[in-house]
Scaffold this motif. Structure first.
Motif, PDB file in Angstrom:
ATOM      1  N   PRO A 198      -4.967 -10.518   2.362  1.00  0.00           N
ATOM      2  CA  PRO A 198      -3.933 -10.980   3.558  1.00  0.00           C
ATOM      3  C   PRO A 198      -3.151 -12.077   3.337  1.00  0.00           C
ATOM      4  CG  PRO A 198      -5.904 -10.329   4.498  1.00  0.00           C
ATOM      5  CD  PRO A 198      -6.436 -10.458   2.931  1.00  0.00           C
ATOM      6  N   ARG A 199      -3.642 -13.226   2.401  1.00  0.00           N
ATOM      7  CA  ARG A 199      -3.261 -14.246   2.003  1.00  0.00           C
ATOM      8  C   ARG A 199      -1.926 -14.124   1.143  1.00  0.00           C
ATOM      9  NH1 ARG A 199      -5.617 -16.929   6.120  1.00  0.00           N
ATOM     10  NH2 ARG A 199      -7.625 -17.658   5.600  1.00  0.00           N
ATOM     11  N   THR A 200      -2.077 -13.001   0.597  1.00  0.00           N
ATOM     12  CA  THR A 200      -0.735 -12.947  -0.540  1.00  0.00           C
ATOM     13  C   THR A 200       0.325 -12.460   0.460  1.00  0.00           C
ATOM     14  OG1 THR A 200      -2.253 -12.182  -2.390  1.00  0.00           O
ATOM     15  CG2 THR A 200       0.302 -11.168  -2.314  1.00  0.00           C
ATOM     16  N   ALA A 201       0.076 -11.440   1.562  1.00  0.00           N
ATOM     17  CA  ALA A 201       1.282 -10.974   2.079  1.00  0.00           C
ATOM     18  C   ALA A 201       1.902 -12.151   3.064  1.00  0.00           C
ATOM     19  CB  ALA A 201       0.675 -10.088   3.168  1.00  0.00           C
ATOM     20  N   ASP A 227      12.335  -9.757   6.308  1.00  0.00           N
ATOM     21  CA  ASP A 227      10.903  -9.572   7.088  1.00  0.00           C
ATOM     22  C   ASP A 227       9.957  -8.944   6.116  1.00  0.00           C
ATOM     23  OD1 ASP A 227      11.258 -10.281   9.998  1.00  0.00           O
ATOM     24  OD2 ASP A 227      12.877  -8.861   9.947  1.00  0.00           O
ATOM     25  N   VAL A 228       8.656  -8.976   6.355  1.00  0.00           N
ATOM     26  CA  VAL A 228       7.601  -8.568   5.567  1.00  0.00           C
ATOM     27  C   VAL A 228       6.653  -7.896   6.326  1.00  0.00           C
ATOM     28  CG1 VAL A 228       5.631  -9.222   3.684  1.00  0.00           C
ATOM     29  CG2 VAL A 228       7.972 -10.469   3.576  1.00  0.00           C
ATOM     30  N   ILE A 229       6.054  -6.578   6.038  1.00  0.00           N
ATOM     31  CA  ILE A 229       4.985  -5.928   6.637  1.00  0.00           C
ATOM     32  C   ILE A 229       4.095  -5.460   5.364  1.00  0.00           C
ATOM     33  CG2 ILE A 229       6.505  -5.131   8.498  1.00  0.00           C
ATOM     34  CD1 ILE A 229       6.346  -2.440   7.422  1.00  0.00           C
ATOM     35  N   ASP A 230       2.776  -5.603   5.816  1.00  0.00           N
ATOM     36  CA  ASP A 230       1.657  -5.082   4.864  1.00  0.00           C
ATOM     37  C   ASP A 230       1.495  -3.484   5.476  1.00  0.00           C
ATOM     38  OD1 ASP A 230       0.650  -6.601   6.904  1.00  0.00           O
ATOM     39  OD2 ASP A 230      -1.222  -6.219   6.200  1.00  0.00           O
ATOM     40  N   ALA A 231       1.359  -2.568   4.609  1.00  0.00           N
ATOM     41  CA  ALA A 231       1.084  -1.351   4.751  1.00  0.00           C
ATOM     42  C   ALA A 231       0.349  -0.617   3.794  1.00  0.00           C
ATOM     43  CB  ALA A 231       2.500  -0.376   5.127  1.00  0.00           C
ATOM     44  N   PRO A 232      -0.783  -0.869   3.605  1.00  0.00           N
ATOM     45  CA  PRO A 232      -1.840  -0.327   2.639  1.00  0.00           C
ATOM     46  C   PRO A 232      -2.258   1.137   3.149  1.00  0.00           C
ATOM     47  CG  PRO A 232      -3.082  -1.928   3.650  1.00  0.00           C
ATOM     48  CD  PRO A 232      -1.632  -2.105   4.079  1.00  0.00           C
ATOM     49  N   ALA A 282      15.507  -1.794   2.845  1.00  0.00           N
ATOM     50  CA  ALA A 282      14.104  -1.896   2.994  1.00  0.00           C
ATOM     51  C   ALA A 282      13.629  -1.672   1.200  1.00  0.00           C
ATOM     52  CB  ALA A 282      13.081  -0.789   3.661  1.00  0.00           C
ATOM     53  N   VAL A 283      12.580  -2.620   0.767  1.00  0.00           N
ATOM     54  CA  VAL A 283      12.237  -2.583  -0.396  1.00  0.00           C
ATOM     55  C   VAL A 283      10.539  -2.376  -0.402  1.00  0.00           C
ATOM     56  CG1 VAL A 283      11.573  -3.832  -2.668  1.00  0.00           C
ATOM     57  CG2 VAL A 283      13.952  -4.025  -1.711  1.00  0.00           C
ATOM     58  N   VAL A 284      10.102  -1.302  -1.107  1.00  0.00           N
ATOM     59  CA  VAL A 284       8.743  -0.866  -1.205  1.00  0.00           C
ATOM     60  C   VAL A 284       7.950  -1.184  -2.366  1.00  0.00           C
ATOM     61  CG1 VAL A 284       6.959   1.191  -0.943  1.00  0.00           C
ATOM     62  CG2 VAL A 284       9.285   1.269   0.329  1.00  0.00           C
ATOM     63  N   VAL A 285       6.991  -2.116  -2.286  1.00  0.00           N
ATOM     64  CA  VAL A 285       6.406  -2.432  -3.504  1.00  0.00           C
ATOM     65  C   VAL A 285       5.099  -1.720  -3.504  1.00  0.00           C
ATOM     66  CG1 VAL A 285       5.046  -4.440  -4.697  1.00  0.00           C
ATOM     67  CG2 VAL A 285       7.486  -4.657  -3.611  1.00  0.00           C
ATOM     68  N   CYS A 286       4.594  -0.661  -4.546  1.00  0.00           N
ATOM     69  CA  CYS A 286       3.523   0.046  -4.751  1.00  0.00           C
ATOM     70  C   CYS A 286       3.044   0.027  -6.018  1.00  0.00           C
ATOM     71  CB  CYS A 286       3.935   1.155  -4.130  1.00  0.00           C
ATOM     72  SG  CYS A 286       2.234   2.475  -4.106  1.00  0.00           S
ATOM     73  N   VAL A 339      13.866  -5.434   4.999  1.00  0.00           N
ATOM     74  CA  VAL A 339      12.481  -5.225   5.317  1.00  0.00           C
ATOM     75  C   VAL A 339      11.606  -5.029   3.859  1.00  0.00           C
ATOM     76  CG1 VAL A 339      10.295  -4.550   6.474  1.00  0.00           C
ATOM     77  CG2 VAL A 339      12.389  -4.573   7.406  1.00  0.00           C
ATOM     78  N   LEU A 340      10.736  -5.914   3.556  1.00  0.00           N
ATOM     79  CA  LEU A 340       9.939  -6.084   2.234  1.00  0.00           C
ATOM     80  C   LEU A 340       8.509  -5.067   2.802  1.00  0.00           C
ATOM     81  CD1 LEU A 340       9.194  -6.428  -0.593  1.00  0.00           C
ATOM     82  CD2 LEU A 340       8.684  -8.496  -0.089  1.00  0.00           C
ATOM     83  N   ILE A 341       8.285  -4.186   2.169  1.00  0.00           N
ATOM     84  CA  ILE A 341       7.118  -3.268   2.444  1.00  0.00           C
ATOM     85  C   ILE A 341       5.821  -3.265   1.280  1.00  0.00           C
ATOM     86  CG2 ILE A 341       6.125  -0.947   3.402  1.00  0.00           C
ATOM     87  CD1 ILE A 341       8.800  -0.326   4.050  1.00  0.00           C
ATOM     88  N   LEU A 342       4.691  -3.998   1.635  1.00  0.00           N
ATOM     89  CA  LEU A 342       3.798  -3.972   0.564  1.00  0.00           C
ATOM     90  C   LEU A 342       2.676  -3.009   0.801  1.00  0.00           C
ATOM     91  CD1 LEU A 342       3.161  -7.920   0.865  1.00  0.00           C
ATOM     92  CD2 LEU A 342       4.863  -6.571  -0.709  1.00  0.00           C
ATOM     93  N   HIS A 343       2.655  -1.849   0.048  1.00  0.00           N
ATOM     94  CA  HIS A 343       1.560  -1.118   0.122  1.00  0.00           C
ATOM     95  C   HIS A 343       0.411  -1.462  -0.764  1.00  0.00           C
ATOM     96  CE1 HIS A 343       3.700   2.082   2.268  1.00  0.00           C
ATOM     97  NE2 HIS A 343       4.622   2.350   1.389  1.00  0.00           N
TER      98      HIS A 343
END
Length: 269
Positions: free
Chosen positions: A97-100, A113-118, A59-63, A88-92
């Motif tokens: 939503p358009r960016t995700a 896979d991508v998940i958005d997790a603010p 997984a890669v986390v982007v924060c 899995v790419l995780i967007l914090h």
């Protein structure tokens, strides 16, 4: 899990520390000697570039701070192309939503896979393992990275498909800004009635009109002081939600009338 991490700053650094303490192998992007040293002090392995960071990651986390920075990291560099299929790419970062969705479209061609997790909360909540995560994405992807997310998130709330984490977070922050605005209006009313702000803020948290926003403002000691501390972060998110709802043909309704008061120190002085 093997975790790549982009953005080990104010919010990201305590996430990295929690991940390391939970037994995950974490590699942090560190393009300067100072950032590489900071990564090592957190117990992580520094990487000079995104491809190195992502190559063997589960997984890669982007924060990072802004929506544009998310796009630059995920679409402007070779991050996704270096990730192995099934990762899995995780967007914090809180954003559109358009960016995700745009990132997920690109990631899908690589089997990622991508998940958005603010997140809802601050560095102290992350450090305690109690920050709230609003997660959007496919259930199987969310389940795969749940051990990672639960290292610092509690609760971890799966709120729908991709982009719905952002939708819920943007509504949350709009509501928070509106609540701050309501407290600011109450402070102005108190002034007109001859009640000083300190007295008001000491009393109201004990009444039925209390809220998390009111308690936070009371902790700081003034509405203007609290707005000064959080206005930049909340204002960024409110701008995104206004653009998002406009794109969807809607608006903030009655919330719009009090949100601006929750973002301006000048209005409560």
């Amino acid at each position: 899990m093997k975790v790549g991490f982009v953005g080990a700053g104010r919010m990201g650094a305590p996430m990295v520390r929690r991940l390391v303490d939970a037994g995950h192998a974490v590699t942090v992007l560190g393009r300067t000697p100072e950032k590489r040293t900071a990564a090592e002090e957190l117990g992580a392995q520094p990487a000079d570039g995104l491809a190195e960071l992502a190559r063997e990651a589960d997984a890669v986390v982007v924060c990072v701070f802004t929506d544009e920075q998310v796009r630059q990291v995920c679409l402007g560099d070779d991050l996704i192309g270096a990730m192995p299929p099934g990762a899995v790419l995780i967007l914090h970062t809180t954003g559109s939503p358009r960016t995700a969705e745009a990132i997920a479209e690109e990631a899908g061609t690589h089997g990622v896979d991508v998940i958005d997790a603010p997140v809802s909360g601050g560095p102290h909540d992350i450090a305690a393992g109690t920050v709230t995560l609003f997660v959007g994405g496919e259930a199987k992807a969310v389940q795969r990275v749940h051990p990672l997310l639960s290292s610092y998130g509690d609760p971890v709330l799966h709120v729908g498909p991709l982009g719905y984490g952002q939708r819920v977070k943007l509504i949350n922050n709009t509501l928070f800004a509106a609540q701050i605005g309501i407290v600011a209006e109450a402070v102005r009313l108190a002034g007109r009635l001859g009640i000083d702000e300190a007295t008001l803020l000491a009393a109201l948290p004990h009444g039925s009109g209390t809220s998390r926003a009111l308690s936070s403002i009371a902790g700081v000691g003034s509405a203007a002081g609290f707005i000064g501390a959080v206005g930049e972060f909340i204002g960024k998110d409110v701008a995104v939600v206004r653009a998002t709802v406009a794109d969807l043909g809607s608006d903030l309704g009655l919330l719009d009338q009090v949100v601006d008061a929750g973002l301006s120190r000048e209005k409560v002085r």
